[in-house]
Design an enzyme around this catalytic site. Structure first.
Site, mmCIF file in Angstrom:
data_model
loop_
_atom_site.group_PDB
_atom_site.id
_atom_site.type_symbol
_atom_site.label_atom_id
_atom_site.label_comp_id
_atom_site.label_asym_id
_atom_site.label_seq_id
_atom_site.Cartn_x
_atom_site.Cartn_y
_atom_site.Cartn_z
ATOM 1 N N ASP A 113 -56.687 94.762 13.689
ATOM 2 C CA ASP A 113 -56.060 94.237 14.910
ATOM 3 C C ASP A 113 -54.548 94.388 14.902
ATOM 4 O OD1 ASP A 113 -58.534 93.549 15.775
ATOM 5 O OD2 ASP A 113 -58.236 91.388 15.748
ATOM 6 N N VAL A 158 -57.793 82.455 23.726
ATOM 7 C CA VAL A 158 -57.230 82.433 22.371
ATOM 8 C C VAL A 158 -58.358 82.339 21.346
ATOM 9 C CG1 VAL A 158 -55.724 81.108 20.824
ATOM 10 C CG2 VAL A 158 -55.171 81.301 23.243
HETATM 11 O O1 PMV Z 1 -62.360 87.639 16.161
HETATM 12 P P1 PMV Z 1 -61.155 88.442 15.811
HETATM 13 O O2 PMV Z 1 -60.456 89.023 17.028
HETATM 14 O O3 PMV Z 1 -60.203 87.682 14.931
HETATM 15 O O4 PMV Z 1 -61.641 89.721 14.977
HETATM 16 C C1 PMV Z 1 -62.110 89.615 13.646
HETATM 17 C C2 PMV Z 1 -62.598 90.938 13.151
HETATM 18 C C3 PMV Z 1 -63.192 90.894 11.723
HETATM 19 O O5 PMV Z 1 -63.588 92.227 11.398
HETATM 20 C C4 PMV Z 1 -64.398 89.999 11.668
HETATM 21 C C5 PMV Z 1 -62.159 90.406 10.712
HETATM 22 C C6 PMV Z 1 -61.009 91.381 10.476
HETATM 23 O O6 PMV Z 1 -59.931 90.909 10.090
HETATM 24 O O7 PMV Z 1 -61.193 92.604 10.622
#
Ligand code: PMV
Length: 324
Positions: free
Chosen positions: A155, A105
């Site tokens: 995401d 997580v």
């Molecule tokens: O670490 P994660 O899976 O929450 O990915 C964050 C990715 C970023 O580019 C740093 C932030 C985003 O919302 O795109």
């Protein structure tokens, strides 16, 4: 009646952090998924159970949610997603949710997006509201935004639709790439996405002209990578992943230990980089050579690093209804 909703984890192949400032990124769904089992309740109660976090929380209604408890139990994405889904359909009907996931997580695999999109879909689907993927993805993005303060749509888009996408601000498109094997390594993450995004923001505030150049270089890597991934040109993918990693190090999101680990792995001839916000967490390793892959796995096992072996996947949000 129970429903099962699942959403894929997401690896960021190229462009994280820069994507927050309107540059391109490439992110891909993997065939490791977050699952939610949900059922509608007659009352306004909200019941959430998470096996992986070892928590069980119940509130009489959305208005009596204790947000301090929710934050301390790391359930804010789920509760925020429920609240936004309720507001979206103007309903206060209750829900019971059980979350199952083998993915680490808050570690860079987009589990917060997967859980947000899955929760929203579970709520709407349980109560027989129409599911519009575009709306679900948008609500998932708003969930991340409200919890983290800053987020890109990367995401939440990938976990909703599956596959590989090229994204820049609000516009994205699916890219057709051959299925790619991915090895994910996991080192416990010390900081949240919010912390790391803030760290990069401060750096950019202090050195705007330098950091914009770094972002622009990352953007150029992403666009070149698009071509290499489509052509399945592994040598080029490896080079570009390694370049992207070095620029992430310039952004200060990589610990000394992580940089050293990736330097050692790189000597085996792979492409490797942090995936996600950094501050430790997950890194991805790519090679098309089976012998090198074996050596990488042995090396990570010797170091006692958790390994997830997975593949890219075209499967996005999935919903099944069944009696239990
Ligand atoms: O670490 P994660 O899976 O929450 O990915 C964050 C990715 C970023 O580019 C740093 C932030 C985003 O919302 O795109």
């Amino acid at each position: 009646m129970w429903i099962r909703v699942s959403c894929p984890g997401v690896v960021k192949f190229f462009g994280e952090h820069a994507v927050v400032y309107g540059y391109h990124a490439i992110a891909v769904a993997i065939d490791s998924r977050v699952e939610i089992y949900a059922r509608p309740l007659d009352s306004e109660e909200i019941v959430v159970n998470s096996e992986s976090l070892g928590v069980n929380v119940k509130f009489r209604s959305v208005d009596s949610v204790d947000w301090n408890v929710v934050w301390s139990r790391k359930l804010m994405y789920i509760f925020k997603a429920i609240e936004l889904a309720m507001n979206y359909v103007n309903s206060r009907k209750g829900i019971e949710i059980h979350v199952k996931s083998d993915l680490p997580v808050s570690a860079g695999l987009g589990t917060s997006a997967a859980v947000s999109v899955a929760t929203i879909s579970a709520y709407l689907s349980c109560h027989n509201y129409d599911l519009n993927l575009n709306e679900v993805s948008k609500l998932g993005y708003r969930t991340e935004l409200e919890v983290q303060g800053t987020a890109s749509r990367m995401d939440t888009t990938v976990t909703t639709y599956g596959g590989a996408i090229l994204i820049k601000e609000d516009s994205w498109r699916r890219i057709e790439i051959p299925e790619i094997p991915v090895i994910i390594g996991y080192v416990e993450r010390k900081y949240s996405t919010k912390d790391m995004v803030l760290k990069v923001k401060k750096l950019r505030d202090n050195y705007p002209e330098i950091i914009e150049h770094v972002f622009r270089s990352i953007d150029a890597i992403v666009l070149k990578a698009l071509e290499c991934m489509r052509n399945d040109n592994s040598e080029c993918i490896i080079h570009l992943m390694n370049m992207n990693q070095k620029l992430l190090e310039v952004l200060g999101i990589c610990s000394e230990d992580m940089s050293q680990l990736l330097d050692t792995l790189r000597k085996l001839g792979v492409g490797c980089k942090v995936t996600g916000a950094g501050g430790n967490g997950c890194f991805i390793i790519y090679t098309s050579n089976v012998e090198i892959e074996k050596r990488v796995v042995e090396f990570l096992k010797e170091k006692n690093i958790k390994i997830i072996r997975t593949r890219t996947s075209n499967l996005g949000l999935q919903i099944e209804k069944f009696l239990k």
